[in-house]
Motif scaffolding. Sequence first.
Motif, mmCIF file in Angstrom:
data_model
loop_
_atom_site.group_PDB
_atom_site.id
_atom_site.type_symbol
_atom_site.label_atom_id
_atom_site.label_comp_id
_atom_site.label_asym_id
_atom_site.label_seq_id
_atom_site.Cartn_x
_atom_site.Cartn_y
_atom_site.Cartn_z
ATOM 1 N N VAL A 1 0.457 -1.489 0.246
ATOM 2 C CA VAL A 1 -0.189 -0.420 0.306
ATOM 3 C C VAL A 1 1.539 1.186 -0.173
ATOM 4 O O VAL A 1 1.878 1.567 0.742
ATOM 5 C CB VAL A 1 -1.536 -0.086 1.357
ATOM 6 N N VAL A 2 0.116 1.963 -1.457
ATOM 7 C CA VAL A 2 1.803 3.533 -1.122
ATOM 8 C C VAL A 2 0.364 4.505 -0.839
ATOM 9 O O VAL A 2 -0.875 4.458 -1.393
ATOM 10 C CB VAL A 2 2.404 3.711 -2.155
ATOM 11 N N LYS A 3 0.514 5.193 0.546
ATOM 12 C CA LYS A 3 0.147 6.506 1.120
ATOM 13 C C LYS A 3 0.573 7.378 0.319
ATOM 14 O O LYS A 3 2.066 7.494 0.825
ATOM 15 C CB LYS A 3 -0.979 6.329 2.118
ATOM 16 N N THR A 4 -0.022 8.361 -1.012
ATOM 17 C CA THR A 4 0.875 9.291 -1.928
ATOM 18 C C THR A 4 0.203 11.003 -1.600
ATOM 19 O O THR A 4 -0.912 10.584 -1.489
ATOM 20 C CB THR A 4 1.539 9.385 -2.154
ATOM 21 N N THR A 5 0.714 11.863 -1.468
ATOM 22 C CA THR A 5 -0.182 13.389 -2.309
ATOM 23 C C THR A 5 1.152 13.631 -3.209
ATOM 24 O O THR A 5 0.558 15.095 -3.594
ATOM 25 C CB THR A 5 -0.535 13.976 -1.177
ATOM 26 N N ASN A 6 1.497 12.932 -3.938
ATOM 27 C CA ASN A 6 2.097 13.160 -4.601
ATOM 28 C C ASN A 6 2.637 12.745 -5.903
ATOM 29 O O ASN A 6 2.374 11.679 -6.344
ATOM 30 C CB ASN A 6 3.796 13.050 -4.385
ATOM 31 N N GLU A 7 2.000 14.222 -6.878
ATOM 32 C CA GLU A 7 2.132 13.446 -8.477
ATOM 33 C C GLU A 7 3.141 12.366 -8.978
ATOM 34 O O GLU A 7 2.866 11.486 -9.868
ATOM 35 C CB GLU A 7 1.618 14.598 -9.336
ATOM 36 N N SER A 8 4.382 12.677 -8.548
ATOM 37 C CA SER A 8 5.569 12.035 -8.860
ATOM 38 C C SER A 8 5.310 10.424 -8.559
ATOM 39 O O SER A 8 6.287 9.560 -9.999
ATOM 40 C CB SER A 8 7.017 12.809 -8.639
ATOM 41 N N ASP A 9 5.109 10.749 -7.423
ATOM 42 C CA ASP A 9 5.295 8.561 -6.795
ATOM 43 C C ASP A 9 4.038 8.563 -7.175
ATOM 44 O O ASP A 9 4.314 7.157 -7.510
ATOM 45 C CB ASP A 9 5.342 9.471 -5.864
ATOM 46 N N ILE A 10 2.753 9.126 -7.517
ATOM 47 C CA ILE A 10 2.414 8.682 -8.440
ATOM 48 C C ILE A 10 2.965 8.342 -10.105
ATOM 49 O O ILE A 10 2.504 6.720 -10.448
ATOM 50 C CB ILE A 10 0.492 8.719 -8.515
#
Length: 452
Positions: free
Chosen positions: A44-53
């Motif tokens: 599970v990856v929690k993110t608010t980062n477009e680059s990480d998505i």
Amino acid sequence: MAIADVTSLKHLLSHSSTFTIPARAFTEDYNNWTNYALTTPKAVVKTTNESDIQTVVKFASEHNLRVSVRGGGHSVFNSCDGIILDLAGWDEVVYDDGDNTIRFRPGALNGKVMEVAGGRGRCVMSGTCNTVGMTSLYLGGGLGPLAPKLGMAIDSLLSARLITASGELLTVSPESNPEVFHILAGAGQTLGVVTEMQIKTYPLNETLNTTDETVFFASMTFPASRIAEVANFLSSAKWDENTAVYLLLVSPPEGGAPLFIFTVNYYGNDEDAKRVLKGLYDLKPIAETAKRVPYVRMNDHSEGSGERGEFKRMTGVGLKRVNVEGLKGMVEALENLLSAGGDLGKSCVLLEFLGMGVARKSSVGVYPHRDIDIWCIPVPWYSLPENHASAEKFCRDVRKAAKRGDVREDMVVYSGFRAGDEKPEELWGSKETADKIAEMKASQFDVSVITN
């Protein structure tokens, strides 16, 4: 692919994102609307980062892993055995005073967007439940209490930011990547990861035909034994664009015979509302309420349906009409389910009567069911896994009952209410549209991404 290989993704992400391999029962830390069909992922990856998505999606594509996106957390199909992109915490909502539009991120919920719009004296095309994710609503077409006034949600969609399976970030709109926008508006769950949407807002009082930013709300209850009267009323009722009607078939909290509960939003003054609803009042409900509620509290009566956890499903079918035979079959299906005992008492059947006259004038997107004004949605609700078979039978029985006396032989299914076994043309209206959606997914978005 081995779990050890998935861990290599962690080192490709920025420090602003979190990477987790679930080490306990997945339901305990997911806080989803339903645990039905919940699958424990490899990561599970929690993110608010477009680059990480972009990194996650490219990694998944290269390693043939499924990706599931969690936004509002209401979908039955928002988990997988690959990687879950948990974007629920990315819930920013921004109002643009320059053009009266709203931009929201994938975790933004229906209620929050309504609050932001209402605070500016504006309203938006939103869903019926405050805890539904707005991104999911717009990707599927979008039904809600203002549909009779504003059309489908996608008719208010201006643009979106979309990450494809190759990791490319696109701005899609009627002017930029219009072919992608066309598919995204109505079949967006089949494509990539949406990281932002921009939507129209509308003047609040003008839309609601009021001066104080309120809506007339009424609730009326009838015993299910009065099926014939209720069905006869529904067969002749005519709703204008100022009326949104919902009918719940439920079991009382204390048990006993099922009840029909009408809830109505009317956009106008009290006198006009009571005139429009005279047919319902003339049926002499056994319980009734009527009040004016602030626009931003318009959905509060459905708050309980957004409760997280346990097992729930929504497997709807589109109808042209409802008759006595169909309602009797729905009551029988609910009674049979409840007779099994156990913890099925919160199960219900929801019928939505949302005039689509405004929506039918639009050609935005690939949503195919603009001619459908009635949706019948069985909702089994329970906590014991041994009730899965009973719940599945209940959904099938209600669908079968709903189709009795309808004017079509075909099945019409809204993507947000799908059971998972529908034919593509039942979801997308025709084989031609289904093929176009599949072609775009295969050519530009070839990764199994489920967005909710």
